[in-house]
Design a protein around this motif. Structure first.
Motif, PDB file in Angstrom:
ATOM      1  N   THR A 108     -64.065  43.865 -35.590  1.00  0.00           N
ATOM      2  CA  THR A 108     -63.674  44.278 -36.941  1.00  0.00           C
ATOM      3  C   THR A 108     -63.082  43.161 -37.781  1.00  0.00           C
ATOM      4  O   THR A 108     -63.383  43.045 -38.963  1.00  0.00           O
ATOM      5  N   ARG A 109     -62.238  42.336 -37.175  1.00  0.00           N
ATOM      6  CA  ARG A 109     -61.510  41.340 -37.980  1.00  0.00           C
ATOM      7  C   ARG A 109     -62.052  39.933 -37.712  1.00  0.00           C
ATOM      8  O   ARG A 109     -62.195  39.529 -36.566  1.00  0.00           O
ATOM      9  N   HIS A 110     -62.321  39.200 -38.792  1.00  0.00           N
ATOM     10  CA  HIS A 110     -62.824  37.836 -38.719  1.00  0.00           C
ATOM     11  C   HIS A 110     -61.903  36.939 -39.541  1.00  0.00           C
ATOM     12  O   HIS A 110     -61.360  37.367 -40.557  1.00  0.00           O
ATOM     13  N   ARG A 111     -61.751  35.675 -39.081  1.00  0.00           N
ATOM     14  CA  ARG A 111     -60.720  34.856 -39.733  1.00  0.00           C
ATOM     15  C   ARG A 111     -61.006  33.353 -39.605  1.00  0.00           C
ATOM     16  O   ARG A 111     -61.514  32.880 -38.596  1.00  0.00           O
ATOM     17  N   THR A 112     -60.655  32.615 -40.656  1.00  0.00           N
ATOM     18  CA  THR A 112     -60.466  31.174 -40.579  1.00  0.00           C
ATOM     19  C   THR A 112     -59.114  30.868 -41.219  1.00  0.00           C
ATOM     20  O   THR A 112     -58.550  31.700 -41.953  1.00  0.00           O
ATOM     21  N   ILE A 113     -58.594  29.655 -40.946  1.00  0.00           N
ATOM     22  CA  ILE A 113     -57.329  29.267 -41.574  1.00  0.00           C
ATOM     23  C   ILE A 113     -57.431  27.829 -42.076  1.00  0.00           C
ATOM     24  O   ILE A 113     -58.307  27.065 -41.672  1.00  0.00           O
ATOM     25  N   ALA A 114     -56.518  27.485 -42.955  1.00  0.00           N
ATOM     26  CA  ALA A 114     -56.365  26.105 -43.418  1.00  0.00           C
ATOM     27  C   ALA A 114     -54.873  25.837 -43.560  1.00  0.00           C
ATOM     28  O   ALA A 114     -54.097  26.731 -43.925  1.00  0.00           O
ATOM     29  N   ARG A 115     -54.474  24.607 -43.276  1.00  0.00           N
ATOM     30  CA  ARG A 115     -53.053  24.231 -43.369  1.00  0.00           C
ATOM     31  C   ARG A 115     -52.918  23.018 -44.280  1.00  0.00           C
ATOM     32  O   ARG A 115     -53.751  22.112 -44.262  1.00  0.00           O
ATOM     33  N   PHE A 116     -51.844  23.029 -45.074  1.00  0.00           N
ATOM     34  CA  PHE A 116     -51.630  21.978 -46.059  1.00  0.00           C
ATOM     35  C   PHE A 116     -50.176  21.514 -46.036  1.00  0.00           C
ATOM     36  O   PHE A 116     -49.257  22.320 -45.870  1.00  0.00           O
ATOM     37  N   ASP A 117     -49.980  20.222 -46.215  1.00  0.00           N
ATOM     38  CA  ASP A 117     -48.675  19.674 -46.571  1.00  0.00           C
ATOM     39  C   ASP A 117     -48.579  19.677 -48.080  1.00  0.00           C
ATOM     40  O   ASP A 117     -49.543  19.284 -48.782  1.00  0.00           O
ATOM     41  N   VAL A 118     -47.430  20.106 -48.598  1.00  0.00           N
ATOM     42  CA  VAL A 118     -47.233  20.172 -50.044  1.00  0.00           C
ATOM     43  C   VAL A 118     -45.964  19.403 -50.394  1.00  0.00           C
ATOM     44  O   VAL A 118     -44.898  19.671 -49.840  1.00  0.00           O
ATOM     45  N   TRP A 119     -46.095  18.432 -51.318  1.00  0.00           N
ATOM     46  CA  TRP A 119     -44.951  17.665 -51.788  1.00  0.00           C
ATOM     47  C   TRP A 119     -44.596  18.101 -53.196  1.00  0.00           C
ATOM     48  O   TRP A 119     -45.456  18.250 -54.060  1.00  0.00           O
ATOM     49  N   LEU A 120     -43.282  18.286 -53.428  1.00  0.00           N
ATOM     50  CA  LEU A 120     -42.808  18.767 -54.716  1.00  0.00           C
ATOM     51  C   LEU A 120     -41.799  17.811 -55.342  1.00  0.00           C
ATOM     52  O   LEU A 120     -41.192  18.121 -56.351  1.00  0.00           O
ATOM     53  N   ASP A 121     -41.584  16.666 -54.741  1.00  0.00           N
ATOM     54  CA  ASP A 121     -40.515  15.763 -55.142  1.00  0.00           C
ATOM     55  C   ASP A 121     -40.881  14.967 -56.385  1.00  0.00           C
ATOM     56  O   ASP A 121     -41.760  14.107 -56.343  1.00  0.00           O
ATOM     57  N   GLY A 122     -40.202  15.283 -57.496  1.00  0.00           N
ATOM     58  CA  GLY A 122     -40.357  14.506 -58.712  1.00  0.00           C
ATOM     59  C   GLY A 122     -41.745  14.533 -59.310  1.00  0.00           C
ATOM     60  O   GLY A 122     -42.139  13.604 -60.031  1.00  0.00           O
ATOM     61  N   MET A 123     -42.500  15.571 -59.029  1.00  0.00           N
ATOM     62  CA  MET A 123     -43.871  15.638 -59.525  1.00  0.00           C
ATOM     63  C   MET A 123     -44.042  16.889 -60.385  1.00  0.00           C
ATOM     64  O   MET A 123     -43.548  17.956 -60.036  1.00  0.00           O
ATOM     65  N   ALA A 124     -44.734  16.736 -61.503  1.00  0.00           N
ATOM     66  CA  ALA A 124     -44.945  17.888 -62.380  1.00  0.00           C
ATOM     67  C   ALA A 124     -45.778  18.946 -61.690  1.00  0.00           C
ATOM     68  O   ALA A 124     -45.568  20.135 -61.872  1.00  0.00           O
ATOM     69  N   SER A 125     -46.758  18.499 -60.887  1.00  0.00           N
ATOM     70  CA  SER A 125     -47.626  19.428 -60.179  1.00  0.00           C
ATOM     71  C   SER A 125     -47.522  19.152 -58.686  1.00  0.00           C
ATOM     72  O   SER A 125     -47.526  17.987 -58.268  1.00  0.00           O
ATOM     73  N   PRO A 126     -47.421  20.176 -57.864  1.00  0.00           N
ATOM     74  CA  PRO A 126     -47.353  19.950 -56.417  1.00  0.00           C
ATOM     75  C   PRO A 126     -48.554  19.165 -55.912  1.00  0.00           C
ATOM     76  O   PRO A 126     -49.689  19.390 -56.346  1.00  0.00           O
TER      77      PRO A 126
END
Length: 288
Positions: A108-126
């Motif tokens: 019944t259940r199917h899945r993929t995943i993705a992982r990200f590093d996100v930086w927010l330091d001093g930036m207008a956009s992540p």
């Protein structure tokens, strides 16, 4: 966009950590985004962990006197360390029809995943960088909770992970977290692409019940496709499991909340025809 939530006055201070939104409201061209990514849900690998969990539940119902044996067997079977042959003495007691039923379970259940590093330091956009997903584990309080065991899912397609609207959605989630945590400069974002297929006589019951995901913040599931299914009920609760927000998420709707101070649930999924499916994107956020 913050929907009107029926929160008590004492909960108003937490309002910003519970937010319902729609992709259109954050500037995403929902129509074209969904056209671009819809076919990526057609080839998602089976969630073998859910299949194995359902198989052991089936065996417990067939052999109630063997509960202790099956409880001991389940964690290693769930973790792909052992096979059904390790309890061959029980499997041999099943009829040919029961063996077919056992094998068909959990498709019944199917899945993929993705992982990200996100930086927010001093930036207008992540700034977002994809990293290897590795193992997926959830922080749970009960030792018997299977979600605390490491699971390995296939990586999300580059088509979806690099789509401009998908990256815009990731940045929106990151900014909601940043607004609540101004001192935080880095996040880890895990995205789950999930499809659940149901048949008339085989609905899907989310095994977690009322639960937390073990993350700092989550967007539990944004429906991308609702095909021949009754829209399930999504509920957010306080830590005493008192409902504080209940809704039926339409295509493109999401609920963002602080997973440390709220719990949530999703009602069972039923088809309105012979078969149907619900395809979603969900987000887990870890503060670093």
């Amino acid at each position: 966009m913050l929907n009107k939530l029926n929160l008590s006055q004492s909960a108003e201070a937490s309002l910003c950590s519970l937010r319902q939104f729609n992709l259109r409201d954050i500037g995403i061209d929902q129509h074209h985004f969904f056209i671009d990514i819809s076919t990526s849900f057609d080839s998602l690998p089976l969630d073998v962990y859910e299949k194995r969990r359902q198989q052991v539940v089936y065996l417990k119902n067939k052999f109630p006197s063997q509960q202790m044996v099956l409880n001991k067997f389940l964690p290693d079977y769930f973790s792909l360390k052992v096979a059904l042959g390790n309890i061959g003495n029980l499997i041999s007691l099943l009829t040919a029809q029961e063996l077919k039923e056992l094998e068909r379970l959990g498709e019944t259940r199917h899945r993929t995943i993705a992982r990200f590093d996100v930086w927010l330091d001093g930036m207008a956009s992540p700034q977002i960088k994809r990293i290897a997903a590795g193992s997926f584990m959830q922080k749970t309080t009960a030792a018997s909770d299977l979600r605390s065991l490491p699971r390995f899912f296939s990586e999300m397609s580059e088509q979806l992970a690099n789509h401009i609207s998908f990256r815009q959605l990731c940045r929106y989630v990151a900014l909601m977290v940043k607004n609540l945590n101004p001192a935080v400069h880095r996040l880890k974002l895990t995205v789950h692409q999930v499809s659940v297929h149901v048949k008339r006589n085989q609905p899907f019951h989310l095994p977690d019940g009322i639960h937390q995901d073990g993350a700092d913040y989550i967007v539990s599931a944004i429906p991308i496709i609702l095909q021949n299914v009754a829209t399930p009920i999504s509920t957010v609760y306080d830590l005493n499991e008192k409902p504080i927000h209940t809704t039926k998420l339409k295509i493109g709707d999401g609920i963002f909340h602080d997973d440390r101070i709220y719990k949530h649930s999703v009602s069972s999924l039923y088809t309105t025809a012979d078969s149907g499916k619900r395809c979603t994107l969900g987000f887990d956020v870890e503060l670093l």
